[in-house]
Design an enzyme around this catalytic site. Structure first.
Site, PDB file in Angstrom:
ATOM      1  N   CYS A  19     -19.806   0.368  14.944  1.00 41.67           N
ATOM      2  CA  CYS A  19     -20.598   0.033  13.755  1.00 41.67           C
ATOM      3  C   CYS A  19     -20.971  -1.439  13.777  1.00 41.67           C
ATOM      4  O   CYS A  19     -20.508  -2.309  14.472  1.00 41.67           O
ATOM      5  CB  CYS A  19     -19.898   0.367  12.485  1.00 41.67           C
ATOM      6  N   CYS A  65     -14.777  -2.294   9.149  1.00 47.66           N
ATOM      7  CA  CYS A  65     -15.295  -1.191   9.928  1.00 47.66           C
ATOM      8  C   CYS A  65     -15.878  -0.266   9.004  1.00 47.66           C
ATOM      9  O   CYS A  65     -15.246   0.135   7.890  1.00 47.66           O
ATOM     10  CB  CYS A  65     -14.443  -0.624  10.942  1.00 47.66           C
ATOM     11  N   SER A  89       0.953  -1.082   0.095  1.00 45.37           N
ATOM     12  CA  SER A  89       0.025  -0.261   0.013  1.00 45.37           C
ATOM     13  C   SER A  89       0.761   1.397  -0.283  1.00 45.37           C
ATOM     14  O   SER A  89       0.663   2.314  -0.620  1.00 45.37           O
ATOM     15  CB  SER A  89      -0.805  -0.002   1.226  1.00 45.37           C
ATOM     16  N   ILE A 105       3.030 -10.724   1.332  1.00 45.81           N
ATOM     17  CA  ILE A 105       1.722 -11.278   1.687  1.00 45.81           C
ATOM     18  C   ILE A 105       1.399 -12.650   1.108  1.00 45.81           C
ATOM     19  O   ILE A 105       1.134 -13.558   2.037  1.00 45.81           O
ATOM     20  CB  ILE A 105       0.767 -10.242   1.197  1.00 45.81           C
ATOM     21  N   HIS A 141       1.793   1.724  -3.648  1.00 45.80           N
ATOM     22  CA  HIS A 141       0.980   2.149  -4.407  1.00 45.80           C
ATOM     23  C   HIS A 141       0.665   3.920  -4.089  1.00 45.80           C
ATOM     24  O   HIS A 141       0.334   4.382  -4.854  1.00 45.80           O
ATOM     25  CB  HIS A 141      -0.603   1.611  -3.919  1.00 45.80           C
ATOM     26  N   CYS A 189     -18.119  -3.779  13.478  1.00 45.37           N
ATOM     27  CA  CYS A 189     -17.241  -4.069  14.759  1.00 45.37           C
ATOM     28  C   CYS A 189     -17.897  -4.760  15.539  1.00 45.37           C
ATOM     29  O   CYS A 189     -17.397  -5.608  16.356  1.00 45.37           O
ATOM     30  CB  CYS A 189     -16.823  -2.658  15.234  1.00 45.37           C
ATOM     31  N   GLU A 242       3.418  -0.541   9.398  1.00 44.72           N
ATOM     32  CA  GLU A 242       4.019  -1.739   9.985  1.00 44.72           C
ATOM     33  C   GLU A 242       5.162  -1.284  10.935  1.00 44.72           C
ATOM     34  O   GLU A 242       6.272  -1.437  10.658  1.00 44.72           O
ATOM     35  CB  GLU A 242       4.670  -2.434   8.803  1.00 44.72           C
TER      36      GLU A 242
END
Length: 333
Positions: free
Chosen positions: A95, A106, A40, A176, A43, A98, A63
């Site tokens: 919510c 969430c 991410s 990942i 990106h 959650c 991280e």
């Protein structure tokens, strides 16, 4: 403090002197030791489609591992001096999702380092509710891997039952994909990690010490169809190849994020009863499992990480984009 700041210019990060963050009620200040570079972050670095929400300039990084040095309420004082990581996804806790323990989706989710300043700096602040203590004996350098491993654990749990005798194909030998493969090894499955020939030296070859079978997708085809495919590459070509390698009634789990639209011939999926399962992020419970796996493999994991001082942040991003390293982690020392 010294911070790596993503500017409004594509692929530009500069080092700046910033004020140490001041704390609001319920927040703690962490002296960062390590911060990994996530897909991410890459990106956001590239201004990729789907990351328009990242307001720049911003300090990237979610991280994070380090030590708590300050708090702003008596309830958090016990954390001072503790070695911790920070949960990346800052869920509301109120919510519907959650309340059903689906924290990764969430309704108000925010990610540290993407929605607001993160951990690629000497200090970072966060709410104490997102701080988790690192178990004794787990080095801060390896604890920084708990977030991507938690994402992999969440994905494997989303896939349903995995056991001995099943064959799992993981597409995409990034961190990942590597961690998804490792979690499946822990479930005693036969695991194949697939990538391209260019991935072998710096990525695929790293899996040999973990009971994972490497496969070079652009050199040969699999000899048998698999029970489960985890798509972690983000490649449209890999998406279609994954279904070609899947048994009838098998499962396809999509973990990667994609920069382009993907076309699927849904009739093929219907005729083979292939459910499409998606997995995003992770939740608090996934970090508990992640710590256990990191402790088991901590010595071997040192061989898959490339450590860079904060002053070399641009080199770390370039090496990550060029796939010269399986996992780049910044060190604030």
């Amino acid at each position: 403090m010294l911070a790596a700041v993503k500017t409004e210019t594509i692929r530009e990060i500069i080092l700046e002197n910033r004020d140490i963050p001041s704390l609001a009620h319920g927040e703690v200040l962490i002296n960062v030791d390590y911060c990994g570079i996530c897909g991410s972050d890459l990106h956001a670095f590239n201004h990729s489609k789907g990351y328009e929400f990242v307001n720049k300039p911003i300090i990237l990084g979610h991280e994070i591992s380090g030590k708590v040095v300050e708090c702003n309420d008596p309830e958090s004082e016990y954390l001072i001096g503790k070695k911790v990581i920070v949960e990346s996804m800052h869920y509301c806790g109120h919510c519907e999702n959650c309340k059903n323990s689906r924290y990764s989706i969430c309704e108000s989710n925010k990610c540290i380092g993407l929605h607001f300043d993160g951990g690629m700096a000497e200090f970072v602040k966060t709410k104490s509710k997102y701080v988790r203590e690192i178990p004794d004996g787990l080095p801060l350098s390896i604890a920084a891997l708990s977030e991507p491993l938690s994402i992999a654990i969440h994905a494997v749990n989303r896939a349903g039952e995995i056991n001995q005798g099943q064959t799992v194909l993981v597409q995409g030998p990034g961190i990942i994909g590597f961690f998804v493969a490792l979690v499946c090894v822990e479930k005693n499955a036969k695991v194949i990690l697939s990538g391209l020939e260019r991935d072998y030296e710096n990525r695929l070859s790293k899996c040999l010490d973990f009971g994972i079978t490497p496969h070079i997708a652009d050199k040969s085809s699999l000899s048998e169809k698999v029970d489960i495919v985890f798509e972690c590459s983000g490649s449209n070509v890999a998406v279609k190849n994954g279904f070609n390698n899947l048994k009838k009634g098998g499962r396809a789990v999509f973990v990667a994020l994609y920069e382009q639209d993907t076309n699927l011939f849904l009739t093929q999926l219907v005729r083979n009863e292939w459910p499409i399962i998606t997995s995003y992020g992770c939740g608090p419970v996934d970090y508990v499992s992640a710590f256990n796996i990191l402790q088991k493999y901590q010595n071997k994991l040192n061989n898959v990480v490339g450590f860079y001082p904060l002053s070399k942040v641009n080199q770390a991003f370039d090496n990550s984009l060029n796939q010269d390293v399986l996992k780049a982690v910044l060190s604030m020392e």
